[in-house]
Design an enzyme around this catalytic site. Structure first.
Site, PDB file in Angstrom:
ATOM      1  N   ARG A  88       0.770  -1.076  -0.015  1.00 56.73           N
ATOM      2  CA  ARG A  88      -0.095   0.151  -0.047  1.00 56.73           C
ATOM      3  C   ARG A  88       0.820   1.310  -0.035  1.00 56.73           C
ATOM      4  O   ARG A  88       0.250   2.344  -0.142  1.00 56.73           O
ATOM      5  CB  ARG A  88      -0.917  -0.048   1.167  1.00 56.73           C
ATOM      6  CG  ARG A  88      -2.424  -0.525   1.027  1.00 56.73           C
ATOM      7  CD  ARG A  88      -2.976  -0.619   2.217  1.00 56.73           C
ATOM      8  NE  ARG A  88      -4.248  -0.431   2.279  1.00 56.73           N
ATOM      9  CZ  ARG A  88      -5.217  -1.388   2.636  1.00 56.73           C
ATOM     10  NH1 ARG A  88      -4.853  -2.534   2.875  1.00 56.73           N
ATOM     11  NH2 ARG A  88      -6.609  -1.037   2.756  1.00 56.73           N
ATOM     12  N   ARG A 127     -20.917  -2.070   3.741  1.00 65.49           N
ATOM     13  CA  ARG A 127     -20.450  -3.282   3.701  1.00 65.49           C
ATOM     14  C   ARG A 127     -20.532  -3.962   5.261  1.00 65.49           C
ATOM     15  O   ARG A 127     -20.752  -3.316   6.081  1.00 65.49           O
ATOM     16  CB  ARG A 127     -18.900  -3.167   3.501  1.00 65.49           C
ATOM     17  CG  ARG A 127     -17.992  -4.626   3.813  1.00 65.49           C
ATOM     18  CD  ARG A 127     -16.599  -4.248   3.239  1.00 65.49           C
ATOM     19  NE  ARG A 127     -15.801  -3.430   3.840  1.00 65.49           N
ATOM     20  CZ  ARG A 127     -14.473  -3.200   3.445  1.00 65.49           C
ATOM     21  NH1 ARG A 127     -14.186  -3.720   2.195  1.00 65.49           N
ATOM     22  NH2 ARG A 127     -13.988  -2.193   3.981  1.00 65.49           N
ATOM     23  N   ARG A 171      -9.645   7.067   4.827  1.00 68.89           N
ATOM     24  CA  ARG A 171      -8.948   6.274   4.151  1.00 68.89           C
ATOM     25  C   ARG A 171      -8.705   6.186   2.658  1.00 68.89           C
ATOM     26  O   ARG A 171      -7.894   6.003   2.007  1.00 68.89           O
ATOM     27  CB  ARG A 171      -9.828   4.729   4.488  1.00 68.89           C
ATOM     28  CG  ARG A 171      -9.628   4.316   5.840  1.00 68.89           C
ATOM     29  CD  ARG A 171     -10.834   3.363   6.260  1.00 68.89           C
ATOM     30  NE  ARG A 171     -10.668   2.031   5.249  1.00 68.89           N
ATOM     31  CZ  ARG A 171     -11.809   1.148   5.262  1.00 68.89           C
ATOM     32  NH1 ARG A 171     -12.824   1.518   5.643  1.00 68.89           N
ATOM     33  NH2 ARG A 171     -11.437   0.134   4.375  1.00 68.89           N
TER      34      ARG A 171
END
Ligand code: ADP
Ligand code: AMP
Length: 217
Positions: A88, A127, A171
């Site tokens: 990442r 989610r 995020r």
């Protein structure tokens, strides 16, 4: 095959990874799942990781690279693996290249799942995950039969604490600043294949297969 799944939070990496590893017989290595499992088990590693995850920040490179180094040295990774959520950062990508070079090997493919940023907040806030088996649902796009229960194992469904709207926005900013540069990094290696993730789940899988030279249509 040694594969990296790249894409912003909510792109569908976890959803696709579950299906890809069944078809390709590879271990599924998700750093996010590993950190969540460590938190559930209450290890020291977890306490450090949790403070970053709760804020939507990345866990420091040294810690994250260390857990991947240990994991890919396991015997079940000898024939390959599917990395989901790692690397990442550029430092993680460079460390991965070095680890693989030390093992006399390299990545076969980097599959980049592309989804417009505008869709990601809805995907992440909707989610739900199964506490028992980790299955991933979406209350609108991939709903369970019962809103609180996993279809496959009857486990309890929950919303990740970092899927609340405020954290999700952090995020996505972290992704833009720290992870999106990996698209150029892997383009330069000639290994990047980008798939349109803004399609039905089954169609994304077919396209990922095609990017790997498989016909799953
Ligand atoms: P990531 O691992 O990249 O963060 P997930 O696989 O957990 O992403 O997917 C994020 C959310 O979007 C989940 O709720 C999932 O059910 C949903 N989702 C995944 N793929 C699709 C798709 N192709 N279309 C609509 N929703 C999707
Ligand atoms: P994920 O399950 O991939 O959405 O990851 C959840 C959280 O775990 C991220 O927001 C980070 O805080 C942490 N995390 C997962 N993978 C990494 C990584 N490769 N580097 C740093 N932090 C990570």
């Amino acid at each position: 095959m040694k594969i990296v799944l790249l894409g912003p939070p909510g792109a569908g990496k976890g959803t696709q990874a579950e299906m890809l590893v069944k078809k390709l017989f590879l271990p599924h290595i998700s750093t996010g799942d590993m950190f969540r499992a460590a938190i559930a088990a209450g290890t020291d590693l977890a306490m450090e990781a949790k403070s970053y995850m709760d804020k939507g920040q990345l866990v420091p490179d040294a810690l994250t690279i260390g857990i991947i180094r240990d994991r890919i040295a396991q015997p079940d990774c000898r024939e390959g693996f599917l990395l989901d959520g790692f690397p990442r950062t550029l430092a993680q990508a460079e460390a991965l290249d070095q680890m693989l070079a030390d093992m006399d090997t390299e990545l076969d493919a980097v599959l980049n799942i592309s989804v417009p940023l505008d869709n990601l907040v809805t995907r992440l806030t909707g989610r739900r995950m199964c506490r028992q088996c980790g299955n991933i649902y979406h209350m609108t796009y991939n709903p369970p039969k019962d809103e609180n229960t996993c279809d496959s194992c009857n486990g309890e469904l929950y919303q990740r604490s970092d899927d609340k709207e405020e954290t999700v926005k952090n995020r996505l900013t972290v992704y833009e600043n720290q992870t999106a540069p990996l698209i150029e990094y892997y383009t330069n290696t000639g290994k990047l294949k980008t798939v349109d993730g803004d399609q039905a789940i089954g169609k994304v899988l077919v396209d990922l297969g095609a990017a790997l030279g498989q016909n799953w249509a």
